[in-house]
Design a protein around this motif. Sequence first.
Motif, PDB file in Angstrom:
ATOM      1  N   ALA A  56       0.714  -0.863  -0.286  1.00 39.31           N
ATOM      2  CA  ALA A  56      -0.137  -0.142   0.058  1.00 39.31           C
ATOM      3  C   ALA A  56       1.044   1.395  -0.102  1.00 39.31           C
ATOM      4  CB  ALA A  56      -1.181   0.167   1.311  1.00 39.31           C
ATOM      5  N   LEU A  57       2.099   1.348   0.717  1.00 41.35           N
ATOM      6  CA  LEU A  57       2.821   2.415   0.437  1.00 41.35           C
ATOM      7  C   LEU A  57       3.313   2.232  -0.429  1.00 41.35           C
ATOM      8  CD1 LEU A  57       4.499   4.564   2.324  1.00 41.35           C
ATOM      9  CD2 LEU A  57       6.342   3.024   3.253  1.00 41.35           C
ATOM     10  N   GLU A  58       3.935   1.201  -0.711  1.00 42.76           N
ATOM     11  CA  GLU A  58       4.599   1.432  -2.354  1.00 42.76           C
ATOM     12  C   GLU A  58       3.812   2.270  -3.818  1.00 42.76           C
ATOM     13  OE1 GLU A  58       7.377  -2.344  -2.475  1.00 42.76           O
ATOM     14  OE2 GLU A  58       5.350  -2.138  -3.169  1.00 42.76           O
ATOM     15  N   GLY A  59       2.364   1.814  -3.507  1.00 40.58           N
ATOM     16  CA  GLY A  59       1.620   2.722  -4.423  1.00 40.58           C
ATOM     17  C   GLY A  59       1.258   3.830  -3.917  1.00 40.58           C
ATOM     18  N   ARG A  60       1.205   4.374  -2.695  1.00 40.28           N
ATOM     19  CA  ARG A  60       1.027   5.985  -2.567  1.00 40.28           C
ATOM     20  C   ARG A  60       2.166   6.654  -2.898  1.00 40.28           C
ATOM     21  NH1 ARG A  60       1.082   5.494   3.747  1.00 40.28           N
ATOM     22  NH2 ARG A  60       0.887   7.359   3.548  1.00 40.28           N
ATOM     23  N   ILE A  61       3.478   6.374  -2.379  1.00 40.11           N
ATOM     24  CA  ILE A  61       4.530   6.544  -3.619  1.00 40.11           C
ATOM     25  C   ILE A  61       5.079   7.112  -4.608  1.00 40.11           C
ATOM     26  CG2 ILE A  61       7.287   6.837  -3.106  1.00 40.11           C
ATOM     27  CD1 ILE A  61       7.149   5.889  -0.525  1.00 40.11           C
ATOM     28  N   GLU A  62       4.433   6.326  -5.398  1.00 34.19           N
ATOM     29  CA  GLU A  62       4.416   5.854  -6.825  1.00 34.19           C
ATOM     30  C   GLU A  62       3.263   7.148  -7.861  1.00 34.19           C
ATOM     31  OE1 GLU A  62       4.939   5.003 -10.102  1.00 34.19           O
ATOM     32  OE2 GLU A  62       6.162   3.761  -8.830  1.00 34.19           O
ATOM     33  N   VAL A  63       2.315   6.988  -6.892  1.00 32.11           N
ATOM     34  CA  VAL A  63       1.034   8.385  -7.181  1.00 32.11           C
ATOM     35  C   VAL A  63       1.838  10.079  -6.509  1.00 32.11           C
ATOM     36  CG1 VAL A  63      -1.364   8.972  -6.597  1.00 32.11           C
ATOM     37  CG2 VAL A  63      -0.954   6.768  -6.835  1.00 32.11           C
ATOM     38  N   ASP A  64       2.632   9.820  -4.989  1.00 33.96           N
ATOM     39  CA  ASP A  64       2.782  11.042  -4.543  1.00 33.96           C
ATOM     40  C   ASP A  64       4.352  10.939  -4.201  1.00 33.96           C
ATOM     41  OD1 ASP A  64       2.920  13.581  -3.845  1.00 33.96           O
ATOM     42  OD2 ASP A  64       1.423  13.426  -2.436  1.00 33.96           O
ATOM     43  N   ARG A  65       5.532  11.427  -4.954  1.00 32.16           N
ATOM     44  CA  ARG A  65       6.591  11.120  -3.664  1.00 32.16           C
ATOM     45  C   ARG A  65       6.742  11.779  -2.464  1.00 32.16           C
ATOM     46  NH1 ARG A  65       6.544   8.281  -7.782  1.00 32.16           N
ATOM     47  NH2 ARG A  65       8.328   7.204  -9.447  1.00 32.16           N
TER      48      ARG A  65
END
Length: 131
Positions: A98-107
């Motif tokens: 889930a964290l990886e997905g959030r970082i992919e959308v917004d660094r």
Amino acid sequence: MKTGKTKAKATDFDRWLSATYGENGSFTALVVLVRIEEPQVLPLASTFLNIVGDEVSWAEVAALFAGARQAWDGAAFFAQTDADGPLENGEARGRLRALEGRIEVDRLVINQGDFFDAQGRRLKVEEISPN
């Protein structure tokens, strides 16, 4: 006359680990390794670590990350300080995805964790405004 090992100077990471462990006890850290290619921060690899003490140094953690076999410039740590201590592996993996997905959308999500460079010094991702 001095004898024995000399202790390396504490890094920002060492101070963070000591404080986080001191306040919460054992915990799980979600970790994202990144490469910095200004103006970009590129996620490379991720993992999770169960922290059960504060004796590990930045040098030891950086040596562990060498196993990623990728050149990295920074590591973002997201402490999961649940009341029950470290997470079960399945839960940690789910939160990491889930964290990886959030970082992919917004660094900028990286700033929600504790971000350190390869020397264990604190970093921050800054938004660049378009010209």
